[in-house]
Design a protein around this motif. Structure first.
Motif, mmCIF file in Angstrom:
data_model
loop_
_atom_site.group_PDB
_atom_site.id
_atom_site.type_symbol
_atom_site.label_atom_id
_atom_site.label_comp_id
_atom_site.label_asym_id
_atom_site.label_seq_id
_atom_site.Cartn_x
_atom_site.Cartn_y
_atom_site.Cartn_z
ATOM 1 N N MET A 1 0.837 -1.197 0.000
ATOM 2 C CA MET A 1 0.000 0.000 0.000
ATOM 3 C C MET A 1 0.875 1.250 0.000
ATOM 4 O O MET A 1 1.923 1.292 0.624
ATOM 5 C CB MET A 1 -0.906 -0.001 1.229
ATOM 6 C CG MET A 1 -1.827 1.212 1.303
ATOM 7 S SD MET A 1 -2.899 1.165 2.719
ATOM 8 C CE MET A 1 -3.820 2.686 2.479
ATOM 9 N N LYS A 2 0.399 2.279 -0.726
ATOM 10 C CA LYS A 2 1.143 3.532 -0.830
ATOM 11 C C LYS A 2 0.270 4.702 -0.383
ATOM 12 O O LYS A 2 -0.949 4.661 -0.489
ATOM 13 C CB LYS A 2 1.577 3.784 -2.279
ATOM 14 C CG LYS A 2 2.486 2.720 -2.865
ATOM 15 C CD LYS A 2 3.864 2.729 -2.224
ATOM 16 C CE LYS A 2 4.803 1.730 -2.889
ATOM 17 N NZ LYS A 2 6.119 1.682 -2.230
ATOM 18 N N TYR A 3 0.926 5.742 0.118
ATOM 19 C CA TYR A 3 0.210 6.992 0.362
ATOM 20 C C TYR A 3 0.893 8.090 -0.440
ATOM 21 O O TYR A 3 2.091 8.035 -0.732
ATOM 22 C CB TYR A 3 0.144 7.345 1.850
ATOM 23 C CG TYR A 3 1.445 7.745 2.498
ATOM 24 C CD1 TYR A 3 1.881 9.074 2.497
ATOM 25 C CD2 TYR A 3 2.246 6.800 3.139
ATOM 26 C CE1 TYR A 3 3.080 9.440 3.101
ATOM 27 C CE2 TYR A 3 3.446 7.159 3.751
ATOM 28 C CZ TYR A 3 3.849 8.485 3.726
ATOM 29 O OH TYR A 3 5.036 8.847 4.325
ATOM 30 N N ILE A 4 0.103 9.091 -0.820
ATOM 31 C CA ILE A 4 0.597 10.209 -1.601
ATOM 32 C C ILE A 4 0.151 11.495 -0.928
ATOM 33 O O ILE A 4 -1.044 11.687 -0.674
ATOM 34 C CB ILE A 4 0.049 10.177 -3.048
ATOM 35 C CG1 ILE A 4 0.496 8.900 -3.778
ATOM 36 C CG2 ILE A 4 0.482 11.414 -3.825
ATOM 37 C CD1 ILE A 4 -0.208 8.666 -5.101
ATOM 38 N N ILE A 5 1.109 12.349 -0.597
ATOM 39 C CA ILE A 5 0.791 13.685 -0.112
ATOM 40 C C ILE A 5 0.947 14.629 -1.294
ATOM 41 O O ILE A 5 2.055 14.816 -1.812
ATOM 42 C CB ILE A 5 1.725 14.129 1.031
ATOM 43 C CG1 ILE A 5 1.585 13.185 2.228
ATOM 44 C CG2 ILE A 5 1.393 15.561 1.450
ATOM 45 C CD1 ILE A 5 0.253 13.231 2.924
ATOM 46 N N ASN A 6 -0.155 15.196 -1.733
ATOM 47 C CA ASN A 6 -0.129 16.101 -2.877
ATOM 48 C C ASN A 6 -0.215 17.537 -2.365
ATOM 49 O O ASN A 6 -1.251 17.955 -1.855
ATOM 50 C CB ASN A 6 -1.305 15.789 -3.810
ATOM 51 C CG ASN A 6 -1.380 16.741 -4.979
ATOM 52 O OD1 ASN A 6 -0.410 17.434 -5.277
ATOM 53 N ND2 ASN A 6 -2.526 16.787 -5.636
ATOM 54 N N ASN A 7 0.856 18.295 -2.491
ATOM 55 C CA ASN A 7 0.909 19.657 -1.950
ATOM 56 C C ASN A 7 0.455 20.726 -2.944
ATOM 57 O O ASN A 7 0.510 21.914 -2.651
ATOM 58 C CB ASN A 7 2.333 19.977 -1.475
ATOM 59 C CG ASN A 7 2.703 19.160 -0.238
ATOM 60 O OD1 ASN A 7 1.929 19.085 0.711
ATOM 61 N ND2 ASN A 7 3.869 18.534 -0.251
ATOM 62 N N SER A 8 -0.009 20.305 -4.109
ATOM 63 C CA SER A 8 -0.497 21.264 -5.101
ATOM 64 C C SER A 8 -1.903 21.744 -4.732
ATOM 65 O O SER A 8 -2.709 20.986 -4.195
ATOM 66 C CB SER A 8 -0.536 20.593 -6.475
ATOM 67 O OG SER A 8 -1.328 21.341 -7.375
ATOM 68 N N TYR A 9 -2.185 23.022 -5.040
ATOM 69 C CA TYR A 9 -3.536 23.569 -4.875
ATOM 70 C C TYR A 9 -4.225 23.749 -6.234
ATOM 71 O O TYR A 9 -5.318 24.291 -6.306
ATOM 72 C CB TYR A 9 -3.491 24.921 -4.152
ATOM 73 C CG TYR A 9 -2.961 24.846 -2.740
ATOM 74 C CD1 TYR A 9 -3.644 24.150 -1.755
ATOM 75 C CD2 TYR A 9 -1.770 25.473 -2.396
ATOM 76 C CE1 TYR A 9 -3.155 24.076 -0.457
ATOM 77 C CE2 TYR A 9 -1.269 25.415 -1.099
ATOM 78 C CZ TYR A 9 -1.968 24.710 -0.134
ATOM 79 O OH TYR A 9 -1.492 24.638 1.154
ATOM 80 N N ASP A 10 -3.553 23.327 -7.298
ATOM 81 C CA ASP A 10 -4.065 23.473 -8.665
ATOM 82 C C ASP A 10 -5.144 22.418 -8.907
ATOM 83 O O ASP A 10 -4.849 21.226 -9.033
ATOM 84 C CB ASP A 10 -2.891 23.306 -9.641
ATOM 85 C CG ASP A 10 -3.304 23.458 -11.093
ATOM 86 O OD1 ASP A 10 -4.486 23.267 -11.430
ATOM 87 O OD2 ASP A 10 -2.413 23.754 -11.919
ATOM 88 N N THR A 11 -6.383 22.849 -8.996
ATOM 89 C CA THR A 11 -7.518 21.921 -9.022
ATOM 90 C C THR A 11 -7.459 20.958 -10.207
ATOM 91 O O THR A 11 -7.583 19.746 -10.035
ATOM 92 C CB THR A 11 -8.842 22.699 -9.039
ATOM 93 O OG1 THR A 11 -8.835 23.629 -7.947
ATOM 94 C CG2 THR A 11 -10.029 21.753 -8.900
ATOM 95 N N ALA A 12 -7.293 21.485 -11.409
ATOM 96 C CA ALA A 12 -7.269 20.621 -12.595
ATOM 97 C C ALA A 12 -6.106 19.635 -12.526
ATOM 98 O O ALA A 12 -6.242 18.467 -12.892
ATOM 99 C CB ALA A 12 -7.194 21.463 -13.869
ATOM 100 N N PHE A 13 -4.959 20.102 -12.034
ATOM 101 C CA PHE A 13 -3.806 19.208 -11.869
ATOM 102 C C PHE A 13 -4.111 18.124 -10.837
ATOM 103 O O PHE A 13 -3.789 16.946 -11.040
ATOM 104 C CB PHE A 13 -2.576 20.010 -11.429
ATOM 105 C CG PHE A 13 -1.376 19.160 -11.117
ATOM 106 C CD1 PHE A 13 -0.515 18.745 -12.121
ATOM 107 C CD2 PHE A 13 -1.107 18.753 -9.812
ATOM 108 C CE1 PHE A 13 0.598 17.953 -11.838
ATOM 109 C CE2 PHE A 13 -0.009 17.959 -9.514
ATOM 110 C CZ PHE A 13 0.847 17.558 -10.533
#
Length: 329
Positions: A1-13
């Motif tokens: 199992m993996k976790y991803i922290i996505n720090n982008s605030y770009d909605t479409a991205f």
């Protein structure tokens, strides 16, 4: 199992990143993803965007509008809204089981002294007030479940940006959106930030899945995610699409979701039809629309046109007869 922290605030991205993880990281049995968007409206896969948003308000306030690939209704996001996604390999009968995927949120709130409950079709509530809506997509043995957590969202903007039909909350016995929803921060005995809550939710998952490790995207993968963003989720055609010509418009709310049809009926036959709504389904409703073209606008003829389709795959929890009712009455 993996976790991803996505720090982008770009909605479409962010929506593109979520889709990439869902459709391309196929070797992972389970993926847990946390993300926050800038002020945005995320509309469901089958919804008519123009009917869901207050377009002038959205334009004046620079609110981005992006369509996701899962069903369900439109939601408002801002910097104090936390989104979580669980992607897992599951059998088809697990599709649209929202309750089990909501446990991490319920348990994290429990540790903070707040009792949250799963209610209705896909909601989480505290003392009868909604703070989270959930949606899912299912493709080839994989489920993508995502929840939109109102942590400290500007509710006045939410109310003004979205067109919420009265039947959404009248069935709950309340008279307004503001009376129906709450922010998590307002229910906490001790106040924390949305980032602190995000970290607590991740900590819960790490305890439950001690083997879980972080997944970091390569530069090539980030290039591909940006390509998906630019060619799909940042395009007008995907997010809005063409409004259909119609002379018949009907909307019917069922327990499992609302179904809205725009049909162009010429000489008593369906020349064209577009189906919208906040329903869930495994298959794209385009196949249903194609099956109905050229069919007489009569209940019996519509039913006959639908009989070769497994309607439950397009409209989870809604019967063939109910779809005919939604189309013809």
């Amino acid at each position: 199992m993996k976790y991803i922290i996505n720090n982008s605030y770009d909605t479409a991205f962010n929506i593109a990143l979520e889709e990439y993880a869902f459709k391309h990281l196929l070797d992972e049995d389970m993926i847990f993803l946390l993300w926050i968007n800038k002020p945005s409206i995320i509309v469901g896969r089958h919804q008519n965007t123009i009917e869901e948003i207050n377009r002038d308000y959205v334009r004046e306030h620079g609110i981005e509008v992006v369509r996701r690939i899962s069903g369900g209704g439109a939601v408002y996001h801002d910097y104090n809204n936390l989104n979580y996604t669980i992607i897992s390999k599951e059998t088809e009968n697990k599709a649209f089981d929202f309750k089990s995927f909501s446990i991490p949120v319920i348990k994290t709130l429990e540790e903070l002294g707040v009792k949250a409950e799963f209610t209705g079709r896909n909601d989480l509530e505290i003392d009868g007030k909604k703070f989270c809506g959930n949606a899912q997509a299912y493709i080839n043995g994989r489920i993508m479940h995502h929840g939109c957590l109102l942590f400290d969202v500007e509710l006045s903007v939410l109310v003004n940006a979205l067109k919420v039909s009265k039947d959404k909350f009248e069935s709950k016995g309340v008279k307004s959106v503001r009376a129906r929803v709450t922010n998590i921060v307002d229910e906490l005995p001790e106040k924390i930030t949305v980032e602190q809550f995000r970290d607590l939710l991740l900590d819960y998952m790490k305890k439950e899945y001690p083997e879980m490790t972080e997944y970091v995207f390569s530069d090539d993968e980030l290039d591909e995610i940006n390509h998906i963003k630019e060619t799909k989720f940042a395009t007008w055609d995907w997010n809005y699409g063409k409004s259909p010509e119609y002379n018949v418009h009907r909307g019917t709310k069922f327990t499992s979701g609302k179904v809205e049809i725009f049909a162009n009926v010429v000489e008593s036959k369906i020349e064209n039809i577009k189906i919208y709504g906040d329903f869930f389904g495994i298959e794209d409703v385009v196949a249903v629309e194609k099956a109905l073209k050229g069919v007489k606008y009569e209940r019996e003829d519509v039913l006959k046109a639908l009989e070769n389709l497994d309607i439950a795959r397009y409209f989870a929890g809604i019967s063939q007869e109910e779809i005919a009712e939604a189309i013809v009455g």
